[in-house]
Design a protein around this motif. Sequence first.
Motif, PDB file in Angstrom:
ATOM      1  N   SER A   1      38.104  45.622  30.069  1.00 28.48           N
ATOM      2  CA  SER A   1      39.155  45.848  29.077  1.00 28.48           C
ATOM      3  C   SER A   1      40.539  45.765  29.718  1.00 28.48           C
ATOM      4  O   SER A   1      41.471  45.178  29.150  1.00 28.48           O
ATOM      5  N   SER A   2      40.667  46.353  30.915  1.00 31.31           N
ATOM      6  CA  SER A   2      41.940  46.263  31.635  1.00 31.31           C
ATOM      7  C   SER A   2      42.272  44.816  31.953  1.00 31.31           C
ATOM      8  O   SER A   2      43.425  44.382  31.821  1.00 31.31           O
ATOM      9  N   GLY A   3      41.251  44.056  32.370  1.00 37.52           N
ATOM     10  CA  GLY A   3      41.472  42.649  32.675  1.00 37.52           C
ATOM     11  C   GLY A   3      41.941  41.864  31.472  1.00 37.52           C
ATOM     12  O   GLY A   3      42.819  40.989  31.577  1.00 37.52           O
ATOM     13  N   THR A   4      41.373  42.163  30.304  1.00 32.90           N
ATOM     14  CA  THR A   4      41.787  41.476  29.076  1.00 32.90           C
ATOM     15  C   THR A   4      43.238  41.777  28.739  1.00 32.90           C
ATOM     16  O   THR A   4      44.021  40.866  28.404  1.00 32.90           O
ATOM     17  N   LEU A   5      43.624  43.053  28.833  1.00 37.24           N
ATOM     18  CA  LEU A   5      45.013  43.445  28.560  1.00 37.24           C
ATOM     19  C   LEU A   5      45.962  42.805  29.562  1.00 37.24           C
ATOM     20  O   LEU A   5      47.034  42.291  29.195  1.00 37.24           O
ATOM     21  N   ILE A   6      45.580  42.818  30.845  1.00 34.02           N
ATOM     22  CA  ILE A   6      46.407  42.223  31.893  1.00 34.02           C
ATOM     23  C   ILE A   6      46.627  40.735  31.627  1.00 34.02           C
ATOM     24  O   ILE A   6      47.751  40.221  31.711  1.00 34.02           O
ATOM     25  N   ALA A   7      45.541  40.030  31.303  1.00 37.01           N
ATOM     26  CA  ALA A   7      45.629  38.589  31.078  1.00 37.01           C
ATOM     27  C   ALA A   7      46.525  38.263  29.887  1.00 37.01           C
ATOM     28  O   ALA A   7      47.382  37.365  29.968  1.00 37.01           O
ATOM     29  N   CYS A   8      46.367  38.971  28.794  1.00 36.06           N
ATOM     30  CA  CYS A   8      47.168  38.693  27.589  1.00 36.06           C
ATOM     31  C   CYS A   8      48.644  38.989  27.822  1.00 36.06           C
ATOM     32  O   CYS A   8      49.526  38.200  27.446  1.00 36.06           O
ATOM     33  N   GLU A   9      48.922  40.121  28.440  1.00 34.86           N
ATOM     34  CA  GLU A   9      50.310  40.545  28.653  1.00 34.86           C
ATOM     35  C   GLU A   9      51.042  39.576  29.582  1.00 34.86           C
ATOM     36  O   GLU A   9      52.160  39.147  29.298  1.00 34.86           O
ATOM     37  N   ASN A  10      50.405  39.222  30.696  1.00 30.48           N
ATOM     38  CA  ASN A  10      51.066  38.358  31.667  1.00 30.48           C
ATOM     39  C   ASN A  10      51.079  36.899  31.230  1.00 30.48           C
ATOM     40  O   ASN A  10      51.950  36.132  31.658  1.00 30.48           O
ATOM     41  N   ALA A  11      50.118  36.494  30.390  1.00 28.15           N
ATOM     42  CA  ALA A  11      50.144  35.131  29.852  1.00 28.15           C
ATOM     43  C   ALA A  11      51.406  34.916  29.019  1.00 28.15           C
ATOM     44  O   ALA A  11      51.988  33.817  29.031  1.00 28.15           O
ATOM     45  N   LEU A  12      51.848  35.943  28.323  1.00 23.71           N
ATOM     46  CA  LEU A  12      53.076  35.846  27.526  1.00 23.71           C
ATOM     47  C   LEU A  12      54.285  35.615  28.424  1.00 23.71           C
ATOM     48  O   LEU A  12      55.149  34.789  28.116  1.00 23.71           O
ATOM     49  N   VAL A  13      54.328  36.340  29.553  1.00 22.39           N
ATOM     50  CA  VAL A  13      55.454  36.179  30.483  1.00 22.39           C
ATOM     51  C   VAL A  13      55.446  34.779  31.088  1.00 22.39           C
ATOM     52  O   VAL A  13      56.488  34.113  31.164  1.00 22.39           O
ATOM     53  N   VAL A  14      54.273  34.325  31.522  1.00 20.88           N
ATOM     54  CA  VAL A  14      54.163  32.992  32.120  1.00 20.88           C
ATOM     55  C   VAL A  14      54.580  31.921  31.112  1.00 20.88           C
ATOM     56  O   VAL A  14      55.303  30.973  31.446  1.00 20.88           O
ATOM     57  N   LEU A  15      54.145  32.076  29.866  1.00 22.05           N
ATOM     58  CA  LEU A  15      54.476  31.096  28.827  1.00 22.05           C
ATOM     59  C   LEU A  15      55.975  31.040  28.574  1.00 22.05           C
ATOM     60  O   LEU A  15      56.564  29.951  28.470  1.00 22.05           O
ATOM     61  N   VAL A  16      56.617  32.199  28.490  1.00 19.73           N
ATOM     62  CA  VAL A  16      58.056  32.244  28.214  1.00 19.73           C
ATOM     63  C   VAL A  16      58.843  31.598  29.348  1.00 19.73           C
ATOM     64  O   VAL A  16      59.766  30.792  29.117  1.00 19.73           O
TER      65      VAL A  16
END
Length: 342
Positions: free
Chosen positions: A60-75
């Motif tokens: 669950s932590s990995g899923t949250l980490i991936a989603c949150e940081n994917a937004l930063v990388v995309l921006v």
Amino acid sequence: MSEEPPVTPSWLAPDSTAWASGGGGPMDNSTSLGTLPPEDSLRPSQLPLLVNPWDIVLCSSGTLIACENALVVLVIWQNPALRAPMFLLIGSLALADLLAGLGLVLHFTCAYLLRSDSAQLLTVGLIVASFSASVFSLLAITIDRYLSLYYALTYNSERTAAFTYTMLVLLWGLSLCLGLLPVTGVNCLAEAATCSVVRPLTKNNIAVLSVSFLLLFGLMLQLYVQICKIVMRHAHQIALQHHFLAATPHYVTTRKGVSTLAIILGTFAACWMPFTVYSLIADYTYPPLYTYATLVPATYNSVINPVIYAFRNQEIQKALWLVCCGCVPTSVAHRARTPSDV
């Protein structure tokens, strides 16, 4: 006919059904993040839980980490204005945390579906490389912040950009080498007695990682002390020039900036220090509960990093507002940079 005693889950107490794959022996309690022992070697009453609850927490932590940081990388990737050295380093941190989150999810999937040592080595290698890159990126950001204050007049030169690219190449190259160690044979699959608290990493392997972390933390601490001195010296010079009193807004914001640095360093230490110290003193015979209890907070650092380093940045805030709403609020667009943003 007497009933057999219930099985104690391995994440609560050490027993012969620890969450480690074959070859561990009766006392092999190293955390393999979800690898189950061969079921045909256990009696029905000895079978462990189908899914370790701690592994669910890590996934669950990995899923949250991936989603949150994917937004930063995309921006950062889509916005051409975010190409300064500072944003490249923030992007490196977000990418490292994104890969770490994906690694935790993939490890959970492979451990419970494939149950393969090869898949376990690959996913553990990805996790080690990603978290190493995350810590190295934090150090690089600290160095960049120090240089931006110490060499304020020449910071925006091409020399700074070249230095940033060099740091990125070095940190990702070193992280990749650390991640490849388990895959290239530096693991305890052949000899369980050499396992650390995280299988299949050896005791020597995780000791090197832990000592390296302590050295990096000491270097970051020293750099932040120097940053605080520079910020306070600049504030004092401005106060003398404008005859400010101690209670002026500039003094307050400068003190807030120093407090922000303390929060950044304190959060980093609170997340990683328990696991680092524990992995140095413990071995595979310790109960898995202790490993999970120190490893889970370490993963939370990758959840907090975007909040501290990305979402607080004014330029990234503008880009996020444009992506999400198509506009930028006036309060964000005209907010002045203060010492608390260091």
